[in-house]
Design an enzyme around this catalytic site. Structure first.
Site, PDB file in Angstrom:
ATOM      1  CB  SER A 192      52.315  45.508  49.989  1.00 34.51           C
ATOM      2  OG  SER A 192      53.326  46.462  50.190  1.00 34.51           O
ATOM      3  CG  ASP A 236      50.937  50.199  56.552  1.00 32.95           C
ATOM      4  OD1 ASP A 236      52.179  50.224  56.553  1.00 32.95           O
ATOM      5  OD2 ASP A 236      50.261  49.670  55.650  1.00 32.95           O
ATOM      6  CG  HIS A 263      52.668  46.914  55.143  1.00 32.74           C
ATOM      7  ND1 HIS A 263      52.074  47.950  54.445  1.00 32.74           N
ATOM      8  CD2 HIS A 263      53.308  46.165  54.204  1.00 32.74           C
ATOM      9  CE1 HIS A 263      52.346  47.831  53.155  1.00 32.74           C
ATOM     10  NE2 HIS A 263      53.090  46.764  52.982  1.00 32.74           N
TER      11      HIS A 263
END
Length: 256
Positions: free
Chosen positions: A82, A207, A235
């Protein structure tokens, strides 16, 4: 000088640095660190201002990357999840000689939606920034819930993320805001066309923060990179699919 919290474990002949995402800390990797440390010399890092890396204010992406690099091995595979994917990518761009391979996990070179580019709507990110000042803990928890939504193990995955956050003192509001500012403004789509090291991009089909529509777009923009989509992950694929995740990294190790 402020210090980055850094833990090294394992005996592998290849170094692997793991960079976590927004609001979290290196404890998020505990679900896979034992398996990985049997194949790699593993480096667990709290990004500046997060977890145990205290004493930092909000940093730009470039400053965050430089702060992390100060304690890093000479050469390693850099894996970022991320927000951490942007930090790892920045290091690959500015110090390619230090990066044996780049791995981004549930990460986008441009998290914010733009013209003809899917992403998080800028007003959603701005809303999170506003809410941080109003109800800090609840905002972080909402962001964590978004990360696991839709998976078969959503509830337990969200619990694992929440436990990681609560295990250590919360980051300062300005650090969290600075991280959101990076997600809102940074765009590395064109610079990353120029990296030449092995480049593996991992995604979750479900996601909600990094839409899967970006995968074919980046396949085309970065033909030198490889992509893989975890069919039932959101995610945090390393939490929901640790065995599959581990296999992909061990396979990458054979190629560097």
């Amino acid at each position: 000088m402020n210090n980055i919290w850094w833990q090294t474990k394992g005996q592998g002949n290849v170094h692997l640095v793991l960079l976590h995402g927004w609001g979290l800390n290196a404890e998020v990797w505990r679900c896979i660190d034992e398996e990985l440390s049997s194949h790699f010399t593993l480096h667990l890092v709290d990004l500046p201002g997060f977890g145990r890396s205290r004493g930092f204010g909000a940093l730009s992406l470039a400053d965050m990357a430089e702060a992390v690099l100060r304690q890093a091995p000479d050469k390693a595979i850099w894996l970022g999840w991320s927000l951490g994917g942007l930090v790892a990518s920045q290091i690959a761009l500015t110090h390619p000689e230090r990066v044996q391979a780049l791995v981004t996990v549930a990460s986008s070179p441009c998290f914010s939606a733009r013209d003809e580019w899917p992403g998080i709507k800028p007003d959603v990110l701005a809303g999170f920034q506003q809410q941080l000042s109003d109800d800090f803990q609840r905002t972080v928890e909402r962001f964590l819930a978004l990360q696991t939504m839709g998976t078969e193990t959503a509830r337990q995955d969200a619990r694992a993320l929440k436990k990681t956050v609560l295990a250590l003192p919360m980051p300062e509001v300005d650090v969290l805001n600075g991280g959101l500012e990076i997600l809102k403004t940074v765009d590395l789509r064109l610079p990353l066309q120029n990296v030449s090291m092995p480049f593996l991009r991992l995604y979750g089909y479900l996601d909600g923060l990094v839409p899967r529509k970006v995968v074919p777009m980046l396949d085309k923009l970065w033909p030198h990179s490889e992509s893989y989509i975890f069919a039932k992950a959101a995610h945090a694929p390393f939490i929901s699919h640790p065995v599959e995740f581990h296999h992909l990294l061990v396979a990458l190790k054979q190629r560097v």
